[in-house]
Design an enzyme around this catalytic site. Structure first.
Site, PDB file in Angstrom:
ATOM      1  N   SER A 555       4.856   0.516  -2.521  1.00  0.00           N
ATOM      2  CA  SER A 555       4.804   0.857  -1.093  1.00  0.00           C
ATOM      3  C   SER A 555       5.284  -0.324  -0.271  1.00  0.00           C
ATOM      4  O   SER A 555       5.192  -1.488  -0.695  1.00  0.00           O
ATOM      5  CB  SER A 555       3.371   1.214  -0.694  1.00  0.00           C
ATOM      6  OG  SER A 555       3.242   1.297   0.717  1.00  0.00           O
ATOM      7  N   TYR A 568      -5.958   0.212  -0.250  1.00  0.00           N
ATOM      8  CA  TYR A 568      -4.656   0.780  -0.604  1.00  0.00           C
ATOM      9  C   TYR A 568      -3.596  -0.302  -0.731  1.00  0.00           C
ATOM     10  O   TYR A 568      -2.852  -0.380  -1.717  1.00  0.00           O
ATOM     11  CB  TYR A 568      -4.250   1.803   0.459  1.00  0.00           C
ATOM     12  CG  TYR A 568      -2.879   2.411   0.242  1.00  0.00           C
ATOM     13  CD1 TYR A 568      -2.683   3.435  -0.676  1.00  0.00           C
ATOM     14  CD2 TYR A 568      -1.777   1.953   0.966  1.00  0.00           C
ATOM     15  CE1 TYR A 568      -1.425   3.990  -0.873  1.00  0.00           C
ATOM     16  CE2 TYR A 568      -0.514   2.502   0.782  1.00  0.00           C
ATOM     17  CZ  TYR A 568      -0.343   3.520  -0.143  1.00  0.00           C
ATOM     18  OH  TYR A 568       0.896   4.065  -0.334  1.00  0.00           O
TER      19      TYR A 568
END
Length: 678
Positions: A555, A568
């Site tokens: 990400s 996350y």
């Protein structure tokens, strides 16, 4: 509107081809003769409709037929230059074609056009080939069928064989068909129903005779220690062996595999005669073109350890290659095509089963089916007589036939990922599904792995048959579940080449609201899960010795400090560093490890749909339906990122163009300057 004769022919072909007792996949051909109107003259013209080259009877359609003018086809007899030049007649068939479209005429066209019968079937039934490969096949033919079926000595398919069968029909008006030595059967009739009935009568009569008069133990009893191991142990052993065997079978070119442990295979491998019969190879041309002239048989009992089996398989593979080279050298002529490869296409492991190989899954599966046909043929021949296949010299004439070479040259160029086996986690939706879809479109075999088995199977079904994709359950946070999923992959397709760590989830919370359970859940799925998948797949990748790719869908957050997502972003940073670490460690095995850093993938995203989107929208103070455009507006390119953009990056990273790239992180975020890699 379909001609009635054509409709009748297609229906007959489909019925015969649907039953494996009648013929193998893509084996044999059927024909019908009839009258139609010549579109040029308006006069009636006599035509032959015959299954074209490369088609399959069970799925034949009108488009799969070659249509030829009978007068022109039969006129070729007068200009036939003799058996030494019979291959030239195949090109001449093109000048006999009628109308537009249609399939290319096959080598067996002469058999159908020259025989004086309105309907002809040429088939490869196991029972018929058993008689055709028996040492005393001519005598058995007479004993079983009387004068209704005539023995035709082995001759390579072609124009001369068509003349031979035509002569048999003319000289034996009472006959309904032939046994073609070493090959199969041909039957005929004045009507389509009569031809089909005659074909079935020959097949059923041969099978009944073998059942009634044949030995009850044609393979000579069992070999102690070679019996099938228990089911669970057998499948585990097969999964442990599959990557090594696939690597051996792919020495010359990458292969996809298929595994079967059907009783017919296990019983044959446990028999006393298996070594001698396997060494004789197959006989029917359709068989050995798919299976090579003979298989590679492991000569260890089922009680051997996996390590012992692998060591011996490597030795046998070297011997097999040397033996195949000797076979080629013994029979090749100066104008023979170059040797196509010396690796086995069938590998037999007593107690475990059969591994078969091909350029794609369908070819690999069919190769295995053909060897099962060969086992049935050997059983029938040994039950009545002695199995006696055609000679290696004749096999070579067909395997390296210029016409066969021309057929291979006409095959479409393979796609970029053909022959590669991809395992994609979290692939039932969103980014993972887009990746699986793109890889399948580029020719890869794809395993859709997901926590939800039903969704995984549904997503795989959208990609095609099980020759293209399968769905498996995969809780990536559970080591045993990951091992089971990788085992299912190597048993389905022979091995593994391309791993995409995509499974993920996200909980958007600030530090003080992030619980220990939140932290553990996200790290279990993404950090630990990626580690478990990479570790388990790496064992197979290393055993294969074929290189490979591991791709992490990380990400933008792995390098960018965004608000309210400590768990996350931390686990994404963990994944990003796994890329660097594994690129270094696996590089010596030819395995490339790269990462992709997407951002703002809202449309189609399972993570965003599960609540992450609402949380991020609230964090940024925008409506959830506007979140995708919000992310796009803050980028350099001002373009929204969708799952297919990530799939494109996976395609490029794992394709041939970046074969020297490893340890790379590719941003797919439309340009977020704060996430530029330094």
């Amino acid at each position: 509107m379909t001609h009635p004769t054509v409709a009748e022919l297609v229906a007959r072909s489909n019925r015969l081809g649907a039953d494996p007792r009648n013929t193998n996949y893509a084996g044999g051909n059927t024909s019908a003769q009839g009258t139609d109107v010549d579109p040029v003259t308006g006069e009636p013209v006599e035509l032959l409709w015959v299954k074209g080259s490369g088609g399959d009877l069970g799925t034949l359609t009108e488009q799969g037929l070659a249509v030829l003018r009978l007068d022109r086809l039969r006129a070729l007899v007068a200009v036939y230059p003799g058996v030494d030049r019979e291959d030239e007649m195949v090109a001449a068939f093109d000048f006999c074609l009628h109308g537009k479209g249609g399939a290319a005429p096959s080598i067996d066209t002469a058999m159908h056009g020259l025989v004086d019968a309105a309907h002809v079937d040429h088939l490869h039934p196991d029972a018929g080939i058993a008689i055709a490969t028996a040492a005393d096949g001519p005598a058995l033919t007479t004993a079983i069928f009387g004068d209704k079926v005539v023995w035709v000595p082995w001759r390579r398919p072609g124009f001369q064989l068509g003349l031979d069968i035509a002569a048999v029909k003319a000289q034996n008006p009472q006959a309904v068909g032939t046994i073609l030595g070493g090959h199969g059967i041909t039957a005929w009739g004045d009507t389509s129903a009569e031809a089909e009935a005659n074909s079935r009568w020959i097949i059923e009569t041969a099978a009944a005779h073998i059942a009634e008069h044949g030995s009850q133990d044609p393979f000579g009893g069992a070999r102690a220690g070679f019996e099938a191991v228990p089911d669970d142990e057998r499948r585990a052993r097969a999964a442990a062996l599959a990557p090594t065997i696939r690597g051996l079978a792919s020495t010359d070119r990458p292969m996809v595999g298929h595994f079967t442990d059907a009783d017919v295979v296990l019983d044959f491998l446990a028999s006393a005669k298996a070594p001698a019969l396997a060494a004789l190879g197959t006989s029917c041309p359709d068989h050995f073109l798919r299976t090579k002239v003979k298989p590679m048989l492991l000569d260890l009992p089922a009680t051997a350890t996996t390590a012992e089996q692998i060591a011996r398989l490597r030795e046998l593979h070297a011997e097999y290659r040397a033996d195949y080279q000797a076979y080629y050298d013994a029979h090749a002529t100066p104008d023979s095509p170059a040797m196509r490869g010396a690796d086995p296409l069938i590998v037999l492991v007593p107690g475990v089963g059969m591994f078969s190989y091909g350029a794609n899954k369908q070819t690999a599966r069919v190769a295995g089916e053909f060897y099962v046909n060969a086992i049935n043929v050997m059983r029938g021949a040994e039950a009545l007589s002695t199995y006696t296949p055609i000679s290696d010299a004749e096999k070579f004439r067909i395997e390296y036939w210029s016409l066969e070479e021309a057929k291979l040259a006409r095959m479409p160029r393979p796609k970029s990922h053909q022959g590669r086996i991809a395992f994609v986690t979290g692939a039932a939706s969103g980014i993972g599904k887009a990746i699986a879809t793109r890889l399948a479109a580029e020719g890869a075999c794809v395993v859709v792995a997901d926590l939800d088995l039903a969704k995984a199977q549904a997503a795989a079904a959208e990609l095609g048959s099980t020759d293209v994709a399968i769905g498996v359950a995969a809780n990536v946070a559970d080591a045993a579940a990951v091992q089971a999923a990788i085992d299912a992959t190597v048993l389905a397709f022979g091995g593994i080449d391309l791993v995409v760590n995509n499974a993920g989830l996200s909980l958007s919370k600030p530090l003080l609201e992030t619980t220990e359970a939140d932290w553990d859940l996200q790290h279990d799925v993404m950090a630990k899960g990626s580690f478990l998948v990479a570790k388990t797949a790496a064992r197979a990748l290393v055993d294969q010795q074929m290189g490979g790719d591991v791709v992490y869908i990380s990400s933008k957050n792995s390098v960018f400090a965004g608000p309210n997502n400590i768990a996350y972003s931390a686990t994404k940073a963990d994944q990003a560093h796994q890329v660097r670490l594994l690129a270094v460690e696996l590089g010596e095995h030819g395995v490339r490890v790269n990462g992709i850093n997407p951002d703002g993938v809202v449309r189609g995203s399972g993570i965003f749909a599960s609540g992450w989107g609402a949380n991020r929208a609230a964090t940024y103070g925008v409506a959830e339906e506007d979140l995708g455009q919000f992310y796009a507006n803050r980028t350099i390119l001002k373009r929204e990122v969708v799952p297919e953009n990530v799939a494109d990056a996976v395609y490029v990273l794992t394709g041939p163009e970046l074969s020297r790239t490893t340890g790379l992180h590719v941003p797919v975020d439309s340009g977020v300057a704060a996430a530029f890699l330094r």
